[in-house]
Design a protein around this motif. Structure first.
Motif, PDB file in Angstrom:
ATOM      1  N   SER A 128       0.858  -1.188   0.000  1.00 63.56           N
ATOM      2  CA  SER A 128       0.000   0.000   0.000  1.00 63.56           C
ATOM      3  C   SER A 128       0.893   1.237   0.000  1.00 63.56           C
ATOM      4  N   GLY A 129       1.242   1.656  -1.179  1.00 61.33           N
ATOM      5  CA  GLY A 129       2.144   2.790  -1.354  1.00 61.33           C
ATOM      6  C   GLY A 129       2.581   2.847  -2.802  1.00 61.33           C
ATOM      7  N   SER A 130       3.207   3.930  -3.182  1.00 61.09           N
ATOM      8  CA  SER A 130       3.697   4.088  -4.543  1.00 61.09           C
ATOM      9  C   SER A 130       4.928   3.215  -4.762  1.00 61.09           C
ATOM     10  N   GLY A 265      -0.518   4.204  -6.011  1.00 59.91           N
ATOM     11  CA  GLY A 265      -0.879   3.987  -4.611  1.00 59.91           C
ATOM     12  C   GLY A 265      -0.785   2.553  -4.152  1.00 59.91           C
ATOM     13  N   LEU A 314      -5.909  -0.688   0.668  1.00 57.74           N
ATOM     14  CA  LEU A 314      -6.452   0.387  -0.167  1.00 57.74           C
ATOM     15  C   LEU A 314      -7.488  -0.206  -1.125  1.00 57.74           C
ATOM     16  N   SER A 317      -8.225   1.213  -4.626  1.00 61.85           N
ATOM     17  CA  SER A 317      -7.025   1.132  -5.464  1.00 61.85           C
ATOM     18  C   SER A 317      -6.761  -0.303  -5.896  1.00 61.85           C
TER      19      SER A 317
END
Length: 439
Positions: A128-130, A265, A314, A317
């Motif tokens: 959960s992140g770029s 994301g 997320l 996403s």
């Protein structure tokens, strides 16, 4: 509502009103809106104490009206535009992050990652992140203080990995190449011999230098020197051939917002058995709970144990990423690779017709997903980019790091990788050059 208020209340001023022995303050901002210290106004015109917290400011006016934004064609190095099916998936109803319907979608995403990476690795998840979050995941799980780490630096992403590794106490060494060039197996082997690292990092698609690093034979070479190989394929996965298991890559990650054409994301990442064993045999705890692969592996259903709460995934996403992988599966990897190569060739031919020079000189080192163009000496790069945006709503990006102001970067990724988009960006570029030179 104002008609029910005592006469002493007027918009724009600070008023006080006593009830039940309390002195209460109101700040009336605009007609029809009231901010109160310690009270709320009820329909029966009685004041009831709710809180002693004051609200010193009015609601921001810009948040009281709808968002306004133009439609743009994102032909930079990312993010890319999302297809309608991906945007629609983002708007689907919310599910709980451990509901069986959502964990099935997570399993679909895992299957998509395995297909896109060409791997059967058990530890295959999404962070959960770029893409930076995936990079940090590889760093904090594999590196303990004092571990020897060698970073191949030919652009921004090698520099970023070096920074992260240093922050985690790595015994750091680097081998460097100028932006726009790539490493040979011989250069890497010499680095392995000289530095004897336990971990090596290299960038597959270096978007800042617009290069693609050939990976065949690299995993076998690293393993010959008892070294774990980490590969960043954020700007390349899906656009060029990639075979994680066959090429013996130990950790591989990408981003959602490039060829997969999903919102940024959530970032796919996979660990080989060799990399997983290093994590499981650590002498110290992983320093990040959020990025701990053992915790993430459980949440993503990779350890044959009941899924535990780790963090709130997320949800929207992940829906979108699932559709990004579904689109890639329907197109097929081979066709996706072919399409990116064909559009790159069309773009490069058009750049030559405009009398411009490609930044990467070696043809085999040119990244199909991001093309670098040398900015002529008589042109200020931003004037051209600004013209394309103003007149065509087309994004043409500038350079980063050592190439800031020296190159333009044009992205061809996923949903945006079409011959019509290539034609449009070349037209915008051509007109922009004429306009800047003749003004």
């Amino acid at each position: 509502m104002l008609s029910n208020l005592p006469r002493s209340f007027r918009p724009g001023g600070l008023q006080r009103f006593a009830t039940d022995g309390r002195i209460l303050s109101f700040k009336c901002c605009t007609e029809g809106s009231i901010l109160a210290t310690g009270v709320t106004w009820s329909t029966n015109s009685r004041l009831r104490c709710m809180s002693t917290v004051s609200v010193p400011t009015c609601p921001p006016a810009n948040l009281l009206k709808p968002m306004s934004f133009p439609m743009k064609l994102l032909m930079g190095p990312g993010p890319s535009n999302c297809p309608p099916r991906v945007l629609s998936a983002s708007a689907l109803p919310m599910l709980g992050h451990l509901h069986p319907e959502f964990t099935q979608i997570m399993d679909d995403v895992k299957d998509g990652i395995k297909y896109g990476f060409q791997t059967d690795n058990i530890w295959t998840v999404c962070v959960s992140g770029s893409g930076h979050g995936a990079m940090e995941t590889s760093v904090c799980n594999l590196i303990e203080a004092g571990d020897k780490v060698m970073v191949c630096v030919n652009g921004l992403w090698g520099e970023r990995f070096s920074d992260m590794a240093d922050r985690h106490g790595a015994n750091l060494s680097k081998i460097d190449k100028p932006m726009g060039t790539v490493f040979s197996l011989e250069e890497i082997e010499k680095g392995l011999q000289d530095n004897q690292p336990e971990i090596m990092f290299i960038t597959h698609g270096e978007s800042s230098g617009t290069t693609v690093q050939q990976l065949q034979g690299l995993g076998q070479l690293c393993h010959r020197y008892n070294c774990i190989l980490i590969v960043d394929s954020v700007a390349a996965m899906g656009g060029v051939p990639l075979f994680m298991d066959q090429w013996e890559i130990d950790v591989l990650y990408t981003g959602a917002q490039k060829v997969l054409s999903a919102p940024p994301g959530v970032s796919p990442i996979s660990f080989s058995n060799r990399a997983r064993q290093k994590v499981e045999n650590r002498k110290t705890k992983v320093r990040s709970y959020y990025f701990d692969m053992k915790e993430l592996a459980n949440y993503w259903g990779c350890d044959n144990e009941p899924r535990r709460y780790h963090h709130t995934g997320l949800i929207s996403s992940v829906y979108a990423l699932r559709e990004g992988f579904a689109r890639l599966a329907e197109v097929g990897l081979e066709q996706s690779w072919t399409t990116h190569t064909q559009c790159m060739q069309q773009l490069h031919a058009g750049i030559g017709d405009l009398g411009l020079e490609l930044f990467v000189k070696e043809k085999s080192a040119r990244l199909p997903c991001v093309t670098g163009i040398v900015v002529p000496e008589d042109i200020h790069w931003k004037d051209v980019s600004d013209y394309a945006m103003k007149n065509y709503r087309v994004e043409i990006s500038g350079g980063l790091g050592a190439q800031a102001g020296k190159i333009w970067r044009i992205g061809l990724m996923g949903y945006n990788c079409t011959d019509s988009n290539v034609t449009l960006v070349l037209r915008a570029l051509s007109e922009a050059l004429d306009h800047v030179r003749n003004k």
